[in-house]
Scaffold this motif. Structure first.
Motif, short mmCIF file in Angstrom:
data_model
loop_
_atom_site.label_atom_id
_atom_site.label_comp_id
_atom_site.label_asym_id
_atom_site.label_seq_id
_atom_site.Cartn_x
_atom_site.Cartn_y
_atom_site.Cartn_z
N THR A 270 35.70 47.81 43.33
CA THR A 270 36.74 46.55 43.55
C THR A 270 37.94 46.63 42.72
O THR A 270 38.65 45.93 43.00
CB THR A 270 35.69 45.52 43.21
N GLY B 235 41.24 46.78 44.04
CA GLY B 235 42.02 45.67 44.57
C GLY B 235 43.30 45.23 43.63
O GLY B 235 44.33 45.03 43.82
N TRP C 93 47.28 45.40 43.70
CA TRP C 93 48.15 44.41 43.60
C TRP C 93 49.33 44.67 42.23
O TRP C 93 50.42 44.45 42.60
CB TRP C 93 47.34 43.13 43.63
N ARG D 189 43.94 36.38 43.08
CA ARG D 189 42.64 36.84 43.29
C ARG D 189 42.44 37.19 44.83
O ARG D 189 41.86 38.03 45.34
CB ARG D 189 41.83 35.90 42.84
N GLU D 190 42.75 36.13 45.46
CA GLU D 190 42.55 36.24 47.25
C GLU D 190 43.56 37.50 47.51
O GLU D 190 43.09 38.30 48.27
CB GLU D 190 43.24 35.10 47.68
N CYS E 258 44.45 40.24 45.63
CA CYS E 258 43.61 41.02 45.37
C CYS E 258 42.63 41.69 46.40
O CYS E 258 42.54 42.81 46.57
CB CYS E 258 43.04 40.98 43.87
N ARG E 259 42.03 40.85 46.87
CA ARG E 259 40.93 40.77 47.69
C ARG E 259 41.34 41.60 49.00
O ARG E 259 40.98 42.45 49.39
CB ARG E 259 40.05 39.63 47.86
N GLU E 260 42.65 41.09 49.48
CA GLU E 260 43.01 41.61 50.56
C GLU E 260 43.56 43.07 50.55
O GLU E 260 43.59 43.79 51.40
CB GLU E 260 44.40 40.63 51.01
N LEU F 174 42.24 45.27 48.55
CA LEU F 174 41.31 46.11 48.65
C LEU F 174 40.58 46.42 50.18
O LEU F 174 40.25 47.35 50.35
CB LEU F 174 39.99 45.24 47.80
N VAL F 175 40.71 44.85 50.84
CA VAL F 175 40.11 45.07 52.19
C VAL F 175 41.13 46.29 53.10
O VAL F 175 40.77 46.89 53.69
CB VAL F 175 40.23 43.69 52.96
N ASP G 18 29.55 40.19 51.99
CA ASP G 18 30.75 40.36 52.44
C ASP G 18 30.94 41.67 53.20
O ASP G 18 31.70 42.15 53.80
CB ASP G 18 31.85 40.16 51.38
N GLY H 99 30.58 44.70 51.96
CA GLY H 99 30.89 45.73 51.03
C GLY H 99 29.77 46.61 50.65
O GLY H 99 28.87 45.96 50.40
#
Ligand code: ARG
Length: 570
Positions: A164, A167, A171, A208-209, A211-213, A215-216, A305, A307
């Protein structure tokens, strides 16, 4: 070549059967050298079984002792211990034999194993810090020792190159990266962007969001993100390689976590199909309901999620090591905090039907002066590179004081051997689970149980040979004479090398070897002080030179097994 210990045990077994007390004789090194070299508690055990007086049983054993030119007649001590003292002639003969023996008397394992050793295993986009020293140095020593004992070893660097944190790294790369800083000090810049992204994320949910994107996208194979990830990995691997070069560490393979990515969905599917994993609160878990202390500690192999995680990767790693690499033994060297994780992984492997021998070799921590985890003054992890550089700089200062005449070209080399050797030895001479305080003064001291002290013993022997007309190779006399107590003690120590080395792997304790080498160096110094070598008459001279040559070989080989080089001068 059988060790004295093994030969005595065989003779004891024969004696016990001649005395009508059949059982396998077990002989151990004497706890108190005043009473002998080896001892057995066989009489104590037999007396207990038979309800007899231990000293009476011991006497029966000694009376039946099959005469043997290896040792003096055995003696009874204390409650019923039997002690054995080696004959000087037997030791002298053994010294002559060992002089011709390439392996210094060390036998090969009866049943060689196919081992994979997972050690070091640092994480990408983070600096290797001083905490990685222990796993790296310990794993390397275990690999060298296992190889020497005849096992087939694959050294695997299980790099943390997925997860993780990427991510945030990606970013940060897109929003904060300074190209110039990256060129100057790649890892420092990666750490900076990671940290600053973390801080932004703490105060801003949108980051944060985002970064998550990122990673995805990376996980979905997005070209831009994959390229950034690849560049991070390459920069980190370059940095690791530099540290390994200085440390003298090599790997056979580097299978990072990302190597297992494609296999993860299949692993989870298989475990569910086999009924070993189940859904729980949206995640896929493996439960250990019959293991009391793991009842409420399931292992998650797919998060809610979707992962996968560290555990899923390690299950796939088990498959790879057993099926692809065809190993029957797996040693994983990490800090103690990962104990629960590997208990779970090994239990899952067992449930899947794997019968290989899985071992988690754990270690304690390196502490600062304050006895807390070693940190820099500003509270950061201490970078490994800084430690290694400082070790070499400090060692160089010592050499300059001790031997200013050393040629300039040699100084750098010797400083590296001594500095790095000191750091490694300080670590390996401790029991691996012991936390120890990192102290430059102590580890670089020329006195006491330190790397430089052992290297110095070796150097001292080499200087004897430089003064002698003959080199160490010619010191192979037929007649070894051990007349002085100090030379007999040294000779016996040399013979013990073959007894010590095979025991190290029983509980993964290179410190046993370190402490043996320290005692050997002590015995050598005592010998050196009381027994003139070059100024003795011809018989004693050649005998003592042979003993010196053999001592140097044991020191060199022993230190080699710990990953430590020896200089010829210092
Ligand atoms: N990268 C991990 C760490 O720094 C160590 C990996 C150990 N090996 C493994 N197969 N999980 O803590």
């Amino acid at each position: 070549m059988e060790t004295f210990q093994a030969l005595l045990a065989q003779n004891l077994t024969a004696t016990l059967s001649a005395a009508g007390l059949p059982r396998a004789g077990d002989v151990t090194p004497a706890t108190d050298p005043r009473f002998g070299d080896y001892q057995t508690n066989a009489a104590l055990i037999l007396a207990k079984e038979r309800g007899e007086n231990p000293r009476t049983v011991a006497k029966r054993v000694c009376d039946a002792w099959v005469p043997y030119d290896l040792c003096e007649p055995p003696a009874i001590a204390g409650a019923g211990f039997i002690n054995f003292t080696l004959r000087a002639e037997a030791v002298a003969q053994r010294i002559a034999d060992l002089s011709q023996h390439e392996r210094l008397g060390v036998g090969r394992a009866d049943s060689p194993k196919k081992i994979v050793i997972d050690f070091g295993s640092p994480n990408v986009a983070k600096p290797m810090h001083v905490g990685h020293i222990r796993s790296t140095v310990l794993g390397d020593a275990l690999a060298r020792i296992a190889e020497f004992l005849g096992h087939a070893v694959i050294r695997d660097n299980h790099i943390g190159d997925w997860g993780t944190q990427f991510g945030m790294v990606i970013w940060g790369w897109k929003h904060l990266l300074k190209r110039e800083a990256l060129t100057n000090d790649p890892i420092a810049e990666l750490v900076r962007i990671y940290k600053e992204t973390n801080e932004c994320g703490a105060s801003d949910p949108a980051v944060r969001e985002a970064c998550r994107e990122e990673l995805v996208k990376l996980q979905a194979g997005d070209a831009e993100n994959s390229a950034i990830w690849q560049e991070c990995v390459a920069l980190s691997l370059g940095e690791f390689a530099r540290a390994y070069q200085v440390l003298g560490i090599r790997y056979d393979i580097q299978r990072g976590e990302s190597f297992y990515n494609d296999r993860l969905p299949g692993v989870v599917e298989r475990l569910v199909r086999a009924g070993l994993a189940e859904e729980s609160e949206g995640a896929i878990c493996i439960f250990f309901r019959e293991i009391t202390d793991l009842v409420d500690k399931p292992c998650i192999i797919r998060k809610r999620d979707g992962g996968y995680n560290y555990a899923t990767t390690d299950i796939a790693t088990v498959d790879y090591r057993i099926q692809d690499l065809k190993r029957d033994t797996v040693w994983i060297v990490t800090g103690a905090p990962q104990q629960l994780h590997f208990r779970q992984i090994f239990e899952i492997a067992r449930r899947e039907g794997y019968t290989a021998d899985f071992r988690h070799v754990t270690h304690g921590s390196i502490l600062g002066d304050d006895r807390k985890l070693m940190k820099t003054r500003s509270g950061e992890n201490v970078a490994l590179q800084d430690v290694l550089n400082e070790a070499i700089t400090r060692a160089r200062k010592i050499i300059e004081e001790k031997n200013p005449e050393l040629e300039e070209a040699q100084k750098a080399d010797v400083a590296r051997m001594i500095g790095i050797g000191a750091v490694k030895y300080a670590d390996l001479s401790q029991y691996r689970m012991t936390d120890y305080v990192f102290s430059w003064e102590r580890m670089l001291s020329l006195q006491g149980n330190t790397g430089p002290y052992l290297q110095n013993a070796y150097v001292r022997i080499q200087s004897i040979f430089r003064k002698a007309a003959e080199g160490p190779a010619s010191a192979h006399p037929n007649a070894i004479t051990l007349s002085e107590p100090a030379e007999l003690i040294l000779a016996k120590r040399v013979c013990q090398f073959a007894e010590v080395v095979p025991t190290i792997l029983n509980d993964f304790r290179p410190n046993i070897l370190a402490n043996y080498l320290f005692e050997l160096a002590n015995s050598f110094h005592a010998f050196y002080e009381t027994c003139p070598v070059l100024k003795s008459d011809e018989l004693a001279r050649s005998s003592r030179l042979a003993l010196c040559a053999l001592t140097a070989r044991v020191l060199q080989r022993g230190l080699y097994l710990l990953g430590i080089e020896v200089p010829e001068k210092m």
